[in-house]
Design a protein around this motif. Sequence first.
Motif: not given
Length: 215
Positions: A123-125, A155-161, A131-132
Motif C-alpha cells: 500500500i505505501p508504494w 488513509e495515511e497514504c492519501g489513497l482514500i479521498q 501512479g495512482v
Amino acid sequence: TRTSRPQRILKAVQRKATVGDPQSVITAIDHFCRHREWAMNVGDEKGSILDSVVNEVSPVTVLELGTYCGYSTVRIARLLPPGACVITLEFNPDYAAIARQVIKWSGLEDKVQLVEGASGDWIPWMKEHFGVQAFDLVFLDHWKERYLPDTKLLEECGLIQKGTVLLADNVICPGTPDYLEYVRNSPHYNSQYYRSHLEYTKAEDGLEKSVFLGY
Ligand SMILES: Nc1ncc2ncn(CCCCCNC(=O)c3cc(-c4ccc(F)cc4)cc(O)c3O)c2n1
Ligand SMILES: [Mg+2]
C-alpha cells in the motif's frame, strides 16, 4: 501429490468456461464451489451485490485486497469501461499463479494488475509504483484482521479521498468486528450493511459499504 483446491477450480474453468467469456468463468466457478467443493470466493449472492456497487461507483481505479483464484477480480473487471483497471493484491504465490490463469481465460488481463505481496508492504508504494492518485473503490477480502490497519494505512497514504467507496466482504463470517466498529462510528464514513449469506451456504454474512466523506 494431490492437486490443490485452486488448481481444481482452474480445471473446472478450463473444462466448462469459454475463453474470453467472463460470465462463463464466473458460472463455472460458482457451479464447482456449490456442487463439488466449497471455496472462499465471494460467490454469486454477495457477488451480485458487488456488481451493483461497481456499477453504481463506475470506478476508474479499483484496489482489491485478497485475489485468491481471481473470481471477484473477474466480476469487477468485466464491469469496467475501457481505461479503467483493478489492482489486485495476493499474498500467496500459488493462489496468484492460478488467479493469473483464471483472469487470462476470461480475457480481462488488460484491465487487471495482479501484484504478489502483502497489503501492508504494498500500500505505501501504490502511488509511486502505479501512479495512482486515489482509489475510487476498494474491495477488502483478505486477512480479516488486516481490514482495519490497512484502511488506516490507505488513509495515511492519501489513497482514500472524498467519495472513495470501501466494500468489505465477510463482516459477519468470519467477521471483522474492529473494522465494522471503526467505519460505523467514524464521522468520516457513511456506512451501510448489505445482508447476505456466506458464499454457497445458508450461514449469515454480508458486505459493508463505507463511503469516505472527506476530512
Ligand atoms: N495482508 C494480506 N495481503 C494480501 C493478501 N492476499 C491474501 N491474503 C491472505 C488472505 C487469506 C484469505 C482471506 N479470506 C478469508 O480468510 C475468507 C474466509 C472465509 C471463511 C472460511 C472458513 C469458514 F468456515 C467461513 C468463512 C470466507 C471468505 O469469504 C474469506 O474471504 C492477504 N493478506
Ligand atoms: Mg471473502
